[in-house]
Design an enzyme around this catalytic site. Structure first.
Site, PDB file in Angstrom:
ATOM      1  N   HIS A 166     -17.274   6.760 -18.457  1.00  0.00           N
ATOM      2  CA  HIS A 166     -18.456   6.013 -17.987  1.00  0.00           C
ATOM      3  C   HIS A 166     -18.070   4.663 -17.366  1.00  0.00           C
ATOM      4  O   HIS A 166     -18.939   3.973 -16.833  1.00  0.00           O
ATOM      5  CB  HIS A 166     -19.434   5.765 -19.134  1.00  0.00           C
ATOM      6  CG  HIS A 166     -20.054   7.010 -19.690  1.00  0.00           C
ATOM      7  ND1 HIS A 166     -20.724   7.922 -18.902  1.00  0.00           N
ATOM      8  CD2 HIS A 166     -20.094   7.509 -20.952  1.00  0.00           C
ATOM      9  CE1 HIS A 166     -21.161   8.927 -19.662  1.00  0.00           C
ATOM     10  NE2 HIS A 166     -20.778   8.707 -20.901  1.00  0.00           N
ATOM     11  N   ASP A 201     -17.041  16.674 -20.820  1.00  0.00           N
ATOM     12  CA  ASP A 201     -17.790  15.925 -21.827  1.00  0.00           C
ATOM     13  C   ASP A 201     -19.282  16.210 -21.613  1.00  0.00           C
ATOM     14  O   ASP A 201     -19.704  16.509 -20.490  1.00  0.00           O
ATOM     15  CB  ASP A 201     -17.487  14.429 -21.637  1.00  0.00           C
ATOM     16  CG  ASP A 201     -18.127  13.543 -22.685  1.00  0.00           C
ATOM     17  OD1 ASP A 201     -17.422  13.134 -23.623  1.00  0.00           O
ATOM     18  OD2 ASP A 201     -19.341  13.244 -22.553  1.00  0.00           O
ATOM     19  N   HIS A 203     -21.694  14.298 -21.389  1.00  0.00           N
ATOM     20  CA  HIS A 203     -22.351  13.321 -20.521  1.00  0.00           C
ATOM     21  C   HIS A 203     -21.737  13.343 -19.123  1.00  0.00           C
ATOM     22  O   HIS A 203     -20.527  13.548 -18.983  1.00  0.00           O
ATOM     23  CB  HIS A 203     -22.190  11.909 -21.094  1.00  0.00           C
ATOM     24  CG  HIS A 203     -22.766  11.740 -22.460  1.00  0.00           C
ATOM     25  ND1 HIS A 203     -22.006  11.901 -23.603  1.00  0.00           N
ATOM     26  CD2 HIS A 203     -24.015  11.437 -22.867  1.00  0.00           C
ATOM     27  CE1 HIS A 203     -22.779  11.678 -24.670  1.00  0.00           C
ATOM     28  NE2 HIS A 203     -24.003  11.406 -24.251  1.00  0.00           N
ATOM     29  N   ASP A 290     -18.539  16.300 -27.423  1.00  0.00           N
ATOM     30  CA  ASP A 290     -19.932  16.011 -27.778  1.00  0.00           C
ATOM     31  C   ASP A 290     -20.894  17.056 -27.214  1.00  0.00           C
ATOM     32  O   ASP A 290     -22.107  16.936 -27.391  1.00  0.00           O
ATOM     33  CB  ASP A 290     -20.343  14.585 -27.363  1.00  0.00           C
ATOM     34  CG  ASP A 290     -19.885  14.208 -25.981  1.00  0.00           C
ATOM     35  OD1 ASP A 290     -19.362  15.075 -25.254  1.00  0.00           O
ATOM     36  OD2 ASP A 290     -20.046  13.019 -25.605  1.00  0.00           O
TER      37      ASP A 290
END
Ligand SMILES: [Zn+2]
Length: 349
Positions: A166, A201, A203, A290
């Site tokens: 991120h 991931d 996200h 995740d």
């Protein structure tokens, strides 16, 4: 497969994290890496300590003003009247996300509160005394894994914490401060003409996408939960395909909440075909856990066993590969997820 990790990465211990209007307990705990290290030990994979590369790897993908902010923010913050335990912003600049600009100019104000709002994109990236130390050490871990691959290793694993995907060129967000995957990809570029980054991931890898959005030499692909209903919300949609010379070199594959192993493998197949079409000579895998069904902040339903075919698929691409650890917050399952990934990937030799 060689594996890298620096003990300084454990020094970062965030205290707080804003979640649905409440300051909550942090999710990125040092015990995450302990679970992953234990998994490596069970597989008898020796963990190597990276050398000190200084700021050089980070500066290949981040701005100097941002790095200086990260290095000095905590010290300046603690001198503010009524300073809390960590650097956390309470004001944010408006920024119009102009894709033709690789990063913003330096923050116009030297005030610590202004700088925190400018360089920290959300309330999931508190800066404590050792945040910069740990983040920089994670870039060393990524650089060492990339160097091992460039020296002929089929694959290398970078146990990075804090995560990186991120983090943009000039901004932290989502538990990420420095973009380890981008550091690895940029380093691989010194040997390989075309590099792909595949991010699985849960996200969207918004920071990685932004760093390479205008470049045609690094293909960024992210398979993640549909951002319409999941962090980072503002990016990760299919229409984001790159800009300028990077047009067509970004691929987002959003998955519906509740999606499991079969849909992940179908998305991987699509990503793999795109990687072959692109002509990638090397790969960075941003590996997050995740997307697991038990993840405390997750919405996908991938199983522990589901990571074995993921490993096999990555191995099957036949590319020199740097595996960079991203998220995964259910301490009781992430070690086994990594174990299954290695079981599928083999040693790449
Ligand atoms: Zn994540």
């Amino acid at each position: 497969m060689r594996a890298f990790f620096h003990p300084d990465q454990q020094l970062h211990v965030p205290q707080q994290f804003m979640r649905t209007g409440r300051i909550s307990n942090p999710a990125d705990l040092p015990s995450r890496t302990e679970a992953l290290l234990a998994a490596l030990e069970r597989r008898r994979i020796k963990v190597e300590r990276p050398k000190d590369y200084g700021t050089a790897p980070a500066l290949t993908v981040h701005t100097n003003d941002y790095l200086e902010f990260l290095a000095g923010a905590y010290g300046v913050w603690t001198k503010l009247p009524n300073a809390g335990p960590e650097v956390l912003p309470n004001c944010f600049p408006y920024w119009n996300a102009r894709v033709e600009l690789p990063h913003r100019p330096p923050c116009p104000s030297p005030h610590p509160i202004a700088q925190a709002g400018y360089y920290l994109g959300d309330l999931a990236v508190p800066i404590g005394e050792y945040t910069y130390t740990s983040s920089l050490a994670a870039t060393h871990t990524a650089a060492a894994a990339a160097d091992a691959v460039m020296a002929g290793e089929g694959a290398a694993y970078a146990l990075c914490r804090p995560s990186g995907h991120h983090a943009r060129a000039d901004r932290a967000s989502g538990f990420c401060y420095l973009n380890n995957g981008a550091v690895a990809a940029q380093r691989l570029r010194s040997k390989f003409e075309r590099v792909a980054i595949l991010d699985i991931d849960a996200h969207h890898g918004d920071g990685t996408q932004a760093i390479f959005y205008q470049r045609g030499d690094v293909f960024t692909i992210s398979i993640h939960a549909d951002p319409a209903a999941y962090y980072p919300f503002f990016t990760g949609y299919e229409h984001e395909r790159g800009h300028g010379q990077g047009e067509g070199a970004n691929l987002n594959i959003p998955l519906a909440p509740g999606t499991g192993d079969a849909e992940l493998m179908a998305a991987l197949k699509r990503a793999g075909e795109a990687i072959v079409r692109f002509g990638a000579e090397a790969l960075v895998l941003s590996l997050g856990f995740d997307n697991h069904a038990e993840d405390p902040i997750g919405v996908l339903k991938v199983t522990t066993a589901g990571f074995q075919p993921v490993g096999k698929f990555i191995r099957g691409l036949g590319l020199p590969t740097v595996v960079v650890q991203e998220g995964g917050y259910q301490i009781s399952v992430i070690g086994d997820c990594l174990d299954r990934f290695f079981a599928g990937a083999g040693d790449f030799s």
